[in-house]
Scaffold this active site. Sequence first.
Site, PDB file in Angstrom:
ATOM      1  CB  SER A  51      21.338  67.479  32.198  1.00 26.73           C
ATOM      2  OG  SER A  51      21.388  68.827  31.824  1.00 26.73           O
TER       3      SER A  51
HETATM    4  N1  SAH Z   1      23.303  70.329  27.453  1.00 29.42           N
HETATM    5  C1  SAH Z   1      24.456  70.316  28.324  1.00 29.42           C
HETATM    6  C2  SAH Z   1      24.174  70.938  29.674  1.00 29.42           C
HETATM    7  C3  SAH Z   1      24.726  72.283  29.664  1.00 29.42           C
HETATM    8  S1  SAH Z   1      24.757  73.224  31.154  1.00 29.42           S
HETATM    9  C4  SAH Z   1      25.028  68.948  28.480  1.00 29.42           C
HETATM   10  O1  SAH Z   1      24.380  67.958  28.062  1.00 29.42           O
HETATM   11  O2  SAH Z   1      26.156  68.829  28.951  1.00 29.42           O
HETATM   12  C5  SAH Z   1      24.290  74.794  30.417  1.00 29.42           C
HETATM   13  C6  SAH Z   1      25.234  75.330  29.377  1.00 29.42           C
HETATM   14  O3  SAH Z   1      24.657  76.531  28.864  1.00 29.42           O
HETATM   15  C7  SAH Z   1      26.612  75.697  29.894  1.00 29.42           C
HETATM   16  O4  SAH Z   1      27.587  75.062  29.129  1.00 29.42           O
HETATM   17  C8  SAH Z   1      26.673  77.211  29.735  1.00 29.42           C
HETATM   18  O5  SAH Z   1      27.962  77.710  29.440  1.00 29.42           O
HETATM   19  C9  SAH Z   1      25.724  77.422  28.575  1.00 29.42           C
HETATM   20  N2  SAH Z   1      25.174  78.772  28.448  1.00 29.42           N
HETATM   21  C10 SAH Z   1      24.850  79.648  29.434  1.00 29.42           C
HETATM   22  N3  SAH Z   1      24.345  80.777  28.906  1.00 29.42           N
HETATM   23  C11 SAH Z   1      24.358  80.626  27.554  1.00 29.42           C
HETATM   24  C12 SAH Z   1      23.939  81.449  26.465  1.00 29.42           C
HETATM   25  N4  SAH Z   1      23.411  82.673  26.625  1.00 29.42           N
HETATM   26  N5  SAH Z   1      24.087  80.957  25.201  1.00 29.42           N
HETATM   27  C13 SAH Z   1      24.622  79.728  25.006  1.00 29.42           C
HETATM   28  N6  SAH Z   1      25.020  78.912  26.001  1.00 29.42           N
HETATM   29  C14 SAH Z   1      24.881  79.347  27.258  1.00 29.42           C
END
Ligand code: SAH
Length: 222
Positions: free
Chosen positions: A66
């Site tokens: 993000s």
């Molecule tokens: N907080 C992260 C941003 C992540 S983007 C950072 O600082 O980099 C969103 C993330 O959610 C992705 O890595 C994706 O794989 C994960 N995601 C999507 N669906 C999910 C689920 N049901 N449970 C856990 N993670 C999930």
Amino acid sequence: MARPAPETRRRRRRMVATQLAARALRDRRALAAMAWVPREWFVPPALAADAYDDAPLPIGDGQTISQPYVVALMTACVAPRRRDRVLEIGTGSGYQTAVLARLAGMVFTVERLPDLLVEAEDRFRRLGLTNIRTRLGDGAEGWVEYAPFDGILVTAAVPQVPAPLTEQLALGGRLVVPIGDLAAQELVILRRTAGGVEERRAGGVRFVPLISRLAFSELPRR
Ligand code: SAH
């Protein structure tokens, strides 16, 4: 562990001043954590020069880290205190996790993609952040063994709050979640009080979707 990556400290300070403080983010603890975590460790090596840009960046597997402002804003909305137990859904690069780990007592983070989780765990180790527990799975289910949580952050978009997460929120606990459709969402902050659940909103955001049977039914789950 006190001072990682001193060579990029100036870039972090500039990011805090121009992207966070300049946008009226005043939470001193959140700003201090953002000034500590070396963001260049959390992006692909080829993007290290862009690590402090005012933007999200691709981290592989179609996912993103993000924008710094959104990480700081979500951190400030949860406002973790030193003894708090915080749950994060969507570990991704682990950047938001690391910021939370500087502030909370214990951070629990759930990711569905194994490759991303392994890389994030390696970063936590190298940073000496020992107050993080990770789990591979569907974060929409929360993490019932460690509930209730003082703070819960969902860092992927959902059409509505997955019910298990509200259930795992402690009295006084704050839940921050981007709610909307696949194109755009609004940051919603729920707070559990003795009388029920209070809600406020903190502006528009754009996240990749949560992949779960408890999220968008139009998306494939594999
Ligand atoms: N907080 C992260 C941003 C992540 S983007 C950072 O600082 O980099 C969103 C993330 O959610 C992705 O890595 C994706 O794989 C994960 N995601 C999507 N669906 C999910 C689920 N049901 N449970 C856990 N993670 C999930």
